[in-house]
Design a protein around this motif. Structure first.
Motif, PDB file in Angstrom:
ATOM      1  N   ASN A   1      -6.271  -0.052  -1.117  1.00 10.08           N
ATOM      2  CA  ASN A   1      -5.931   0.979  -2.098  1.00 10.08           C
ATOM      3  C   ASN A   1      -4.540   1.520  -1.766  1.00 10.08           C
ATOM      4  OD1 ASN A   1      -7.781   2.008   0.223  1.00 10.08           O
ATOM      5  ND2 ASN A   1      -6.428   3.730  -0.236  1.00 10.08           N
TER       6      ASN A   1
ATOM      7  N   SER B   1      -7.901  -0.648   4.091  1.00  8.05           N
ATOM      8  CA  SER B   1      -8.564  -0.632   2.785  1.00  8.05           C
ATOM      9  C   SER B   1      -7.541  -0.978   1.699  1.00  8.05           C
ATOM     10  CB  SER B   1      -9.186   0.744   2.542  1.00  8.05           C
ATOM     11  OG  SER B   1      -8.220   1.766   2.747  1.00  8.05           O
TER      12      SER B   1
ATOM     13  N   SER C   1     -10.831   4.455  -1.461  1.00  9.07           N
ATOM     14  CA  SER C   1     -10.968   3.036  -1.117  1.00  9.07           C
ATOM     15  C   SER C   1     -11.723   2.283  -2.211  1.00  9.07           C
ATOM     16  CB  SER C   1     -11.728   2.888   0.202  1.00  9.07           C
ATOM     17  OG  SER C   1     -10.991   3.431   1.267  1.00  9.07           O
TER      18      SER C   1
ATOM     19  N   LYS D   1       0.805  -1.232   0.000  1.00  4.22           N
ATOM     20  CA  LYS D   1       0.000   0.000   0.000  1.00  4.22           C
ATOM     21  C   LYS D   1       0.832   1.273   0.000  1.00  4.22           C
ATOM     22  CE  LYS D   1      -3.402   1.153   2.472  1.00  4.22           C
ATOM     23  NZ  LYS D   1      -4.802   1.491   2.378  1.00  4.22           N
TER      24      LYS D   1
END
Ligand code: TXA
Ligand code: MG
Length: 322
Positions: A137, A135, A143, A48
Motif C-alpha cells: 500500500n 505491505s 494495508s 510505496k
C-alpha cells in the motif's frame, strides 16, 4: 494496470529480473523484491513512497533458511519460530552482511518471517534469494487484503499481482524483538499476545513512538483511511457528529439509527478472527462512501482483538472516551 494472475513462474521471472511484484500472504499482500538486490529493493521504497528510515521484512520459506541472514537465534526466538512458522510472526534478529543495508535502513538487525500461504511459499522455494516485502500500500494507508486493493493503489506502478485470494488473517504480523535475550513486542498482529506468552512467558509490549521508532508501524496516523476516523462509544460519537454525514464501523450489532448502507459490521457472529479478516476491507469500503467522517467502536480487547484495536487507534484522527 498490473496483470492479476496465479502464475508463480511468471512472478519468479519478474523477481529474478529485479522487478517488484505484489504477493499474497496470510496477513496482508506484500510488495516483494529480491532482498539481495539493492536496486530492486529501492524500487519498493519508490513505489510505496516509503521513507528510507522504515526497514522492510525479509520473507523466506523455512526456519532453516534464516541462518543465511541472521547471526544468532536466541532460545526464545527459536521457540517462537518452531511454534508459529509458517505464520503471522516476524522476528527481529541480529543481521548478517548478506542483507544489504537498504533493506534494514542501516539497522544492525533484520526482521524475518516465514509466511503461511501456499503461493508465496512455493515462490520462495523456487527462488534462490529471500523476498524483502512491506505491505503493498502507499506509505501510511491501510494495508491491502485482496489483489483488487493492490490494483486500486499500485496497479499502474507494478507489472504483476500474484493472486492468492483474500487474506485469511487480514492484519499484519506480530513483530517480536529481543532486548538482552528478553522478548519484546514491537507491533501487535496476527499471533496474539496470549499465544506468545504461552510459548515464552511474560512479554513486554513496546510503546516507543517518535520519528524513528523501532517499528514505524507504531507511528501515529499509520494504517489510516483518507476520511477522518473517530473511535469511541457509538452513542457518544453519534451525538457529537449529529450534523455530519457519517459512516460507521461496528463489531457485532448493527446500529438501529443508521442506514445499513452506511455501516459495516465486522463480525456478525462476534468472532474476532472474522473481525480481523474484514477490518481493512471495511475501512476501505467506508473510505469511499459519500460521508464526512467514519465512526468506529473498539472490539473486545482480547486475543487478536488487541491488534484490531491497535490498528483502529493508529488509524484514528482522534479517540473519544477511550
Ligand atoms: O504481515 C506482515 O508483516 C506484512 C506481510 C507482507 O509480511 N508486512 C508488513 O510490512 O506489514 P511493513 O513494512 O508494512 O511493516 C513492517 C514493520 C515496519 O513497521 C518496520 O518498521 C518494522 O516492521 N521493521 C522492519 N525491520 C525492522 C527492524 N530491523 N527492527 C524493528 N522493526 C523493523
Ligand atoms: Mg505496512
Amino acid at each position: 494496470m498490473a496483470i492479476i494472475g496465479s502464475n508463480i513462474l511468471y512472478a519468479q521471472r519478474l523477481l529474478e529480473a529485479s522487478g517488484a511484484v505484489a504477493v499474497p500472504t496470510e496477513t496482508v499482500y506484500g510488495l516483494a523484491a529480491n532482498a539481495y538486490d539493492e536496486a530492486a529493493v529501492l524500487k519498493i521504497f519508490d513505489i510505496k513512497q516509503r521513507p528510507s528510515f522504515d526497514p522492510l521484512i525479509v520473507h523466506t520459506s523455512s526456519l532453516e533458511q534464516i541462518e543465511k541472514f541472521v547471526k544468532k537465534l536466541p532460545e526464545k526466538a527459536l521457540k517462537l519460530a518452531y511454534r508459529f512458522w509458517p505464520g503471522p510472526l516476524t522476528l527481529v534478529l541480529e543481521k548478517k552482511m548478506t542483507i544489504p543495508n537498504v533493506v534494514t535502513s542501516g539497522l544492525s538487525s533484520v526482521a524475518v518471517r516465514v509466511p503461511q500461504h501456499a503461493l508465496i511459499l512455493q515462490l520462495l522455494r523456487q527462488l534462490d534469494f529471500p523476498l524483502a516485502a512491506p505491505s503493498a500500500n502507499p506509505f501510511g494507508y491501510i494495508s491491502p487484503t485482496t489483489p483488487q486493493h493492490v490494483q486500486q493503489q499500485l496497479g499502474t506502478q507494478i507489472p504483476y499481482i500474484l493472486d492468492g485470494g483474500a487474506c485469511t488473517v487480514g492484519i499484519e504480523s506480530t513483530i517480536v524483538g529481543f532486548e538482552v535475550g528478553k522478548p519484546i513486542i514491537y507491533r501487535l498482529g496476527g499471533v496474539c499476545l496470549e499465544d506468545i506468552e504461552r510459548t515464552v512467558g511474560p512479554v513486554r509490549i513496546s510503546h516507543q513512538g517518535g520519528n524513528s521508532p523501532q517499528a514505524p508501524g507504531m507511528l501515529a496516523n499509520h494504517y489510516a483511511p483518507k476520511k477522518p476516523l473517530v473511535v469511541g462509544e457509538m452513542p457518544v460519537l453519534l451525538a457529537q457528529h449529529a450534523t455530519q454525514q457519517v459512516g460507521i464501523l461496528v463489531f457485532q450489532q448493527p446500529c438501529p439509527d443508521i442506514a445499513l448502507d452506511r455501516q459495516v459490521i465486522l463480525a456478525p457472529t462476534g468472532n474476532l478472527n472474522e473481525a480481523s479478516q474484514n477490518l481493512f476491507a471495511a475501512l476501505r469500503t467506508l473510505d469511499v462512501l459519500p460521508i464526512d467522517v467514519i465512526l468506529a467502536t473498539f472490539v473486545p480487547n482480547t486475543g487478536i482483538g488487541r491488534a484490531i484495536n491497535d490498528r483502529l487507534k493508529k488509524a484514528a484522527t482522534h479517540l473519544v472516551d477511550y
